[in-house]
Design a protein around this motif. Structure first.
Motif, PDB file in Angstrom:
ATOM      1  N   ARG A  92      -2.354   4.433  -0.069  1.00 42.53           N
ATOM      2  CA  ARG A  92      -2.131   5.811   0.034  1.00 42.53           C
ATOM      3  C   ARG A  92      -3.108   6.651  -0.742  1.00 42.53           C
TER       4      ARG A  92
ATOM      5  N   ALA B  51      -3.687   8.000   4.765  1.00 46.62           N
ATOM      6  CA  ALA B  51      -3.762   6.743   4.309  1.00 46.62           C
ATOM      7  C   ALA B  51      -4.987   5.912   4.669  1.00 46.62           C
TER       8      ALA B  51
ATOM      9  N   LEU C 255      -3.268  -1.403   2.719  1.00 50.32           N
ATOM     10  CA  LEU C 255      -2.881  -0.170   3.176  1.00 50.32           C
ATOM     11  C   LEU C 255      -2.772   0.639   2.049  1.00 50.32           C
TER      12      LEU C 255
ATOM     13  N   GLU D  77       0.494  -4.445   6.580  1.00 51.59           N
ATOM     14  CA  GLU D  77      -0.246  -3.520   6.161  1.00 51.59           C
ATOM     15  C   GLU D  77      -1.006  -2.881   7.189  1.00 51.59           C
ATOM     16  N   VAL D  78      -1.354  -3.571   8.144  1.00 49.92           N
ATOM     17  CA  VAL D  78      -2.222  -3.142   9.428  1.00 49.92           C
ATOM     18  C   VAL D  78      -1.135  -2.126  10.108  1.00 49.92           C
TER      19      VAL D  78
ATOM     20  N   TYR E  83      -0.477   0.921  -3.099  1.00 50.03           N
ATOM     21  CA  TYR E  83      -1.038  -0.137  -1.843  1.00 50.03           C
ATOM     22  C   TYR E  83       0.047  -1.101  -1.631  1.00 50.03           C
TER      23      TYR E  83
ATOM     24  N   GLY F 208       1.494  -0.754   9.427  1.00 47.85           N
ATOM     25  CA  GLY F 208       1.775   0.738   8.659  1.00 47.85           C
ATOM     26  C   GLY F 208       0.661   1.514   8.672  1.00 47.85           C
ATOM     27  N   GLY F 209      -0.827   0.960   8.550  1.00 47.53           N
ATOM     28  CA  GLY F 209      -1.861   1.878   8.635  1.00 47.53           C
ATOM     29  C   GLY F 209      -2.081   2.415  10.160  1.00 47.53           C
TER      30      GLY F 209
ATOM     31  N   VAL G 153      -6.699   2.018   5.646  1.00 49.79           N
ATOM     32  CA  VAL G 153      -6.723   0.745   5.799  1.00 49.79           C
ATOM     33  C   VAL G 153      -7.985   0.111   5.281  1.00 49.79           C
TER      34      VAL G 153
END
Length: 380
Positions: free
Chosen positions: A145, A125, A143, A111-112, A150, A114-115, A127
């Motif tokens: 959107r 987006a 993360l 998720e990090v 998320y 991706g952010g 975080v």
């Protein structure tokens, strides 16, 4: 953290673990805002800044400890001014700063990663990370959107949904800052503080009137990170050659162009509109539209006499006193500006002051905060 996304994204692509220290709270005259970050990789390379130099050394050591395992992988540390020793680890300019230091392994923190990828590609987006709360939740991330979807988890479905919904509201405004939710996912109870770092396309600055003052304002707007458009109905003046620093130059009637951009959904609550045309046949239909839009700033150039005449015309067009109160005219702060460049600074300064709630007064002798904290939000 997203302020140094380019380099962090490259580290993630190579699968390199790193430690990132992020400002999550400030008070007083802390020099960097929430979201500012410093990161260290396994080779000891450092990027970014959390304090402008005051506590960088101590934060670097915490990052090294998080990477090596000699210290906790996630820790929240407060730094403040030390009266006993001005050279101690503290903010010599005063104030307090809370910093979250966290080891990031890209494969374990998708998720990090991706952010960071979203920030590099200028996607919308955010975080969201827990920065205060129980130790087992500290540093957990989502993360989120723009549509509310998320990735990641705060460890509880209701907690995730609540945090995602509140994050979407901040993302829609393009804001980075903190919000508070209940630890059980409700909007009350034991609080959790969540840092939301938003990645959004750059805000827009629409400059109407292809004049020399516009050229200077374009340069200032670009420097401040705006996506700048110049629009004028006269094709001979509205050329890319005359405005090389603009992202786009449009030859069209100002009110027609503004209407098209509104209908296309390309304006938002961060958009600034500056009307420099000095001509009622352009100004009035343009301002009639602009002052009814939910944008951040609308300003118009002209003398005080021109301003009063313009207000009369706008009232005749049906605008209310509430609508007209949004108009910054004569445009800019009172700097005694003469040249196009000085005038551009005056206008840019007013846009900044309006965005952050500044007074525009000199800081010398003032008793107002140097940094205006408008980032903390309580979920309600």
């Amino acid at each position: 953290m997203l302020d140094i996304a380019d380099e962090l994204h490259r580290w993630c692509e190579r699968g390199l673990p790193f430690a990132v220290a992020t400002v999550v709270g400030t008070s007083g005259s802390a020099p960097r805002p929430a979201g500012a970050a410093l990161a260290v990789d396994g080779a000891g390379n450092v990027i970014g800044s959390v304090s402008g130099g005051c506590v960088e050394g101590a934060v670097y050591d915490l990052c090294q400890e998080a990477l090596s395992g000699d210290g906790p992988a996630t820790v929240l540390q407060r730094f403040g001014y030390s009266d006993e020793d001005a050279f101690a680890v503290g903010l010599t300019c005063g104030g307090d700063i809370d910093i979250l230091v966290q080891r990031i392994d890209p494969a374990e923190r998708p998720e990090v990663a991706g952010g960071l990828a979203a920030a590099v590609s200028r996607e919308t987006a955010a975080v969201a990370r827990i920065v205060t709360g129980p130790d087992d939740l500290l540093g957990r991330a989502l993360l989120v959107r723009a549509d509310g979807s998320y990735e990641g988890s705060f460890g509880d479905d209701l907690r995730d949904r609540t945090a995602a919904a509140e994050t979407v509201a901040m993302l829609a405004a393009g804001r980075t800052g903190t919000l508070v939710i209940g630890a059980d996912g409700s909007r009350c109870g034991v609080p959790l503080t969540v840092l939301v770092e938003s990645s959004v396309p750059p805000p827009r600055l629409l400059v109407f009137g292809a004049i020399d003052f516009a050229a200077a304002l374009v340069r200032a707007g670009t420097f401040l990170g705006y996506r700048v458009t110049v629009c004028d109905a006269r094709p001979v003046f509205a050329t890319a050659r005359r405005f090389p620093d603009a992202h786009e130059v449009v030859a069209d009637w100002p009110h027609r162009y503004l209407d098209a951009e509104t209908r296309a959904g390309r304006l938002d609550g961060r958009t600034a509109i500056c009307v420099l045309t000095h001509d009622a046949k352009f100004d009035i239909p343009l301002l009639e539209q602009a002052l009814r839009l939910p944008v951040a700033y609308v300003g118009a150039m002209g003398s005080r006499r021109t301003h009063l005449e313009r207000l009369d015309r706008l009232r005749e067009a049906g605008l209310t006193d509430l609508d007209l109160a949004r108009l910054h005219s004569p445009i800019g702060l009172d700097l005694g500006a003469r040249t196009p460049e000085e005038t551009a600074v005056s206008i840019a300064a007013e846009i900044i002051a309006h965005r952050h709630g500044g007074t525009g007064r000199p800081l010398t002798g003032a008793h107002t905060p140097i940094h205006h904290d408008t980032t903390a939000v309580r979920a309600s």
